[in-house]
Design a protein around this motif. Structure first.
Motif, PDB file in Angstrom:
ATOM      1  N   PRO A 154     -32.186  36.767  34.650  1.00  0.00           N
ATOM      2  CA  PRO A 154     -32.059  36.255  36.185  1.00  0.00           C
ATOM      3  C   PRO A 154     -32.351  34.815  35.962  1.00  0.00           C
ATOM      4  CG  PRO A 154     -33.131  38.449  35.199  1.00  0.00           C
ATOM      5  CD  PRO A 154     -33.208  37.534  33.757  1.00  0.00           C
ATOM      6  N   GLN A 155     -32.934  34.130  35.288  1.00  0.00           N
ATOM      7  CA  GLN A 155     -33.585  32.845  35.381  1.00  0.00           C
ATOM      8  C   GLN A 155     -31.666  32.200  35.620  1.00  0.00           C
ATOM      9  OE1 GLN A 155     -36.869  32.456  32.830  1.00  0.00           O
ATOM     10  NE2 GLN A 155     -37.508  31.154  34.022  1.00  0.00           N
ATOM     11  N   ILE A 156     -30.910  32.645  34.346  1.00  0.00           N
ATOM     12  CA  ILE A 156     -29.368  31.233  34.658  1.00  0.00           C
ATOM     13  C   ILE A 156     -28.230  32.122  35.444  1.00  0.00           C
ATOM     14  CG2 ILE A 156     -29.898  30.954  32.949  1.00  0.00           C
ATOM     15  CD1 ILE A 156     -28.508  32.277  30.993  1.00  0.00           C
ATOM     16  N   ASN A 157     -28.953  33.013  36.816  1.00  0.00           N
ATOM     17  CA  ASN A 157     -28.361  33.921  37.064  1.00  0.00           C
ATOM     18  C   ASN A 157     -27.575  35.274  36.522  1.00  0.00           C
ATOM     19  OD1 ASN A 157     -26.972  34.982  40.164  1.00  0.00           O
ATOM     20  ND2 ASN A 157     -26.079  34.268  40.457  1.00  0.00           N
ATOM     21  N   VAL A 158     -28.118  36.091  35.957  1.00  0.00           N
ATOM     22  CA  VAL A 158     -27.675  37.302  35.246  1.00  0.00           C
ATOM     23  C   VAL A 158     -28.753  38.210  35.350  1.00  0.00           C
ATOM     24  CG1 VAL A 158     -26.818  38.071  32.692  1.00  0.00           C
ATOM     25  CG2 VAL A 158     -26.794  35.608  33.436  1.00  0.00           C
ATOM     26  N   PRO A 159     -28.719  39.692  36.204  1.00  0.00           N
ATOM     27  CA  PRO A 159     -29.339  40.259  35.984  1.00  0.00           C
ATOM     28  C   PRO A 159     -28.826  41.169  35.462  1.00  0.00           C
ATOM     29  CG  PRO A 159     -27.764  40.627  37.742  1.00  0.00           C
ATOM     30  CD  PRO A 159     -27.097  39.433  36.711  1.00  0.00           C
ATOM     31  N   LYS A 160     -29.478  40.588  33.570  1.00  0.00           N
ATOM     32  CA  LYS A 160     -29.494  41.628  32.872  1.00  0.00           C
ATOM     33  C   LYS A 160     -31.210  41.991  31.852  1.00  0.00           C
ATOM     34  CE  LYS A 160     -24.969  42.052  31.634  1.00  0.00           C
ATOM     35  NZ  LYS A 160     -23.593  42.371  30.701  1.00  0.00           N
ATOM     36  N   LYS A 161     -31.527  42.347  31.464  1.00  0.00           N
ATOM     37  CA  LYS A 161     -32.701  42.056  30.814  1.00  0.00           C
ATOM     38  C   LYS A 161     -32.826  41.770  28.946  1.00  0.00           C
ATOM     39  CE  LYS A 161     -35.068  46.470  32.901  1.00  0.00           C
ATOM     40  NZ  LYS A 161     -35.295  47.903  32.679  1.00  0.00           N
ATOM     41  N   MET A 162     -32.865  40.752  29.678  1.00  0.00           N
ATOM     42  CA  MET A 162     -32.682  39.717  28.504  1.00  0.00           C
ATOM     43  C   MET A 162     -33.443  38.215  28.193  1.00  0.00           C
ATOM     44  SD  MET A 162     -28.492  38.283  27.683  1.00  0.00           S
ATOM     45  CE  MET A 162     -26.775  39.572  28.515  1.00  0.00           C
ATOM     46  N   MET A 163     -34.379  38.142  27.146  1.00  0.00           N
ATOM     47  CA  MET A 163     -35.454  36.510  27.706  1.00  0.00           C
ATOM     48  C   MET A 163     -35.030  36.063  26.093  1.00  0.00           C
ATOM     49  SD  MET A 163     -38.871  38.914  27.563  1.00  0.00           S
ATOM     50  CE  MET A 163     -39.736  37.981  26.172  1.00  0.00           C
ATOM     51  N   ALA A 164     -35.972  35.405  26.016  1.00  0.00           N
ATOM     52  CA  ALA A 164     -35.970  34.166  25.371  1.00  0.00           C
ATOM     53  C   ALA A 164     -37.356  33.452  25.052  1.00  0.00           C
ATOM     54  CB  ALA A 164     -34.972  33.474  24.636  1.00  0.00           C
ATOM     55  N   ILE A 165     -38.534  33.532  23.689  1.00  0.00           N
ATOM     56  CA  ILE A 165     -39.569  32.731  23.930  1.00  0.00           C
ATOM     57  C   ILE A 165     -39.696  31.529  22.536  1.00  0.00           C
ATOM     58  CG2 ILE A 165     -41.208  33.455  23.734  1.00  0.00           C
ATOM     59  CD1 ILE A 165     -40.839  34.483  26.341  1.00  0.00           C
ATOM     60  N   HIS A 166     -40.135  31.117  22.457  1.00  0.00           N
ATOM     61  CA  HIS A 166     -39.962  30.089  21.512  1.00  0.00           C
ATOM     62  C   HIS A 166     -41.388  28.752  20.934  1.00  0.00           C
ATOM     63  CE1 HIS A 166     -38.345  27.914  18.009  1.00  0.00           C
ATOM     64  NE2 HIS A 166     -39.004  26.483  18.846  1.00  0.00           N
ATOM     65  N   VAL A 167     -42.343  29.868  21.233  1.00  0.00           N
ATOM     66  CA  VAL A 167     -43.944  29.368  21.519  1.00  0.00           C
ATOM     67  C   VAL A 167     -44.647  29.200  20.328  1.00  0.00           C
ATOM     68  CG1 VAL A 167     -44.930  31.073  22.521  1.00  0.00           C
ATOM     69  CG2 VAL A 167     -45.890  29.610  23.598  1.00  0.00           C
ATOM     70  N   THR A 168     -46.214  28.328  20.172  1.00  0.00           N
ATOM     71  CA  THR A 168     -46.612  28.150  18.977  1.00  0.00           C
ATOM     72  C   THR A 168     -47.803  29.214  19.729  1.00  0.00           C
ATOM     73  OG1 THR A 168     -47.088  26.182  19.456  1.00  0.00           O
ATOM     74  CG2 THR A 168     -45.872  26.627  17.540  1.00  0.00           C
ATOM     75  N   ASP A 169     -49.037  30.018  18.784  1.00  0.00           N
ATOM     76  CA  ASP A 169     -49.950  30.296  18.543  1.00  0.00           C
ATOM     77  C   ASP A 169     -51.072  29.269  19.209  1.00  0.00           C
ATOM     78  OD1 ASP A 169     -50.022  30.710  16.920  1.00  0.00           O
ATOM     79  OD2 ASP A 169     -50.865  32.635  16.538  1.00  0.00           O
ATOM     80  N   GLU A 170     -52.392  29.777  19.181  1.00  0.00           N
ATOM     81  CA  GLU A 170     -53.141  28.358  19.683  1.00  0.00           C
ATOM     82  C   GLU A 170     -53.639  28.558  17.814  1.00  0.00           C
ATOM     83  OE1 GLU A 170     -54.087  32.457  20.660  1.00  0.00           O
ATOM     84  OE2 GLU A 170     -53.504  31.304  21.782  1.00  0.00           O
ATOM     85  N   THR A 171     -53.061  29.297  16.868  1.00  0.00           N
ATOM     86  CA  THR A 171     -52.978  28.824  15.446  1.00  0.00           C
ATOM     87  C   THR A 171     -52.078  27.703  14.623  1.00  0.00           C
ATOM     88  OG1 THR A 171     -52.363  31.119  14.115  1.00  0.00           O
ATOM     89  CG2 THR A 171     -54.610  30.617  15.078  1.00  0.00           C
ATOM     90  N   GLY A 172     -51.449  27.598  15.387  1.00  0.00           N
ATOM     91  CA  GLY A 172     -49.641  26.806  15.477  1.00  0.00           C
ATOM     92  C   GLY A 172     -48.881  27.594  14.363  1.00  0.00           C
ATOM     93  N   LYS A 173     -49.248  29.245  14.466  1.00  0.00           N
ATOM     94  CA  LYS A 173     -47.816  29.670  14.291  1.00  0.00           C
ATOM     95  C   LYS A 173     -46.608  29.890  15.463  1.00  0.00           C
ATOM     96  CE  LYS A 173     -47.115  34.976  12.784  1.00  0.00           C
ATOM     97  NZ  LYS A 173     -47.285  36.120  13.040  1.00  0.00           N
ATOM     98  N   LEU A 174     -45.402  29.616  15.036  1.00  0.00           N
ATOM     99  CA  LEU A 174     -44.539  29.507  15.889  1.00  0.00           C
ATOM    100  C   LEU A 174     -43.893  31.466  16.082  1.00  0.00           C
ATOM    101  CD1 LEU A 174     -42.161  28.536  17.214  1.00  0.00           C
ATOM    102  CD2 LEU A 174     -40.477  28.772  15.385  1.00  0.00           C
ATOM    103  N   TYR A 175     -43.625  31.667  16.955  1.00  0.00           N
ATOM    104  CA  TYR A 175     -43.242  33.194  17.661  1.00  0.00           C
ATOM    105  C   TYR A 175     -41.582  32.249  18.430  1.00  0.00           C
ATOM    106  CZ  TYR A 175     -47.872  35.705  17.167  1.00  0.00           C
ATOM    107  OH  TYR A 175     -48.580  35.498  16.859  1.00  0.00           O
ATOM    108  N   SER A 176     -40.190  32.893  17.541  1.00  0.00           N
ATOM    109  CA  SER A 176     -39.202  32.814  18.282  1.00  0.00           C
ATOM    110  C   SER A 176     -39.079  33.791  18.309  1.00  0.00           C
ATOM    111  CB  SER A 176     -38.856  31.105  17.149  1.00  0.00           C
ATOM    112  OG  SER A 176     -37.338  30.724  17.922  1.00  0.00           O
TER     113      SER A 176
END
Length: 184
Positions: free
Chosen positions: A64-86
């Protein structure tokens, strides 16, 4: 490639609509959109790419943040231990959550909100999310802390909810009951 110009800003009607489920298996067009969401968050965290393409750094982005009203998302973040969640997911949903809450001590920000909005955003400390990958595989993720907060922020976008909707209007810095403070 997505740039900041592709991201709709606060006040845009798509940000307040409930997104539609993506038909599975996903179409090539939907796969391309999901890939572009992931590409943005990854590139925005690369200093050279972010500077070259004028990307504001982000750790998550919802369609929705790019004006596409569909259920899609992307996450690319590291947790407090440095493990990547992508993860890039179609139709993500929270299937269970803890009673215990959490909040970021710095508050939350959003690529669709240009100004800083002060206050604590209460979230669940632990969540279980189900969704479908770009390869049409169902996944179930047990998440906690910062990563759980990021997933909740993006899933809120799919339901037309903005992070500041959760902030206590009377006392923005009221510490949520039974909550873990998470430094970022």
């Amino acid at each position: 490639m997505l740039t900041m110009n592709d991201i709709v800003r606060d006040g845009h009607p798509t940000l307040r609509k409930r997104a539609k489920d993506v038909s599975l298996p996903p179409s090539d067009e939907d796969k391309q959109i999901l890939n572009s969401l992931m590409e943005y968050v990854q590139n925005s965290q690369d200093e050279e790419m972010a500077t070259k393409y004028n990307l504001r750094p982000g750790i998550g982005l919802a369609a929705p943040q790019i004006n596409v009203p569909k259920k899609m998302m992307a996450i690319h973040v590291t947790d407090e231990t440095g493990k990547l969640y992508s993860y890039a997911l179609f139709n993500p949903r929270i299937v269970s959550h803890s009673v215990q809450r959490a909040y970021l001590t710095t508050g939350e920000g959003c690529l669709s909100v240009d100004e800083a909005i002060p206050g604590y955003v209460p979230r669940y400390f632990k969540i279980t999310v189900k969704g479908t990958t770009i390869d049409n595989e169902e996944v179930q993720l047990k998440l906690k802390g910062l990563v759980a907060i990021v997933f909740q922020h993006e899933i809120d976008h799919l339901n037309g909810i903005m992070f500041y909707d959760h902030i206590n209007k009377v006392d923005p810095y009221a510490v949520p009951v039974n909550a873990v403070a998470i430094e970022r």
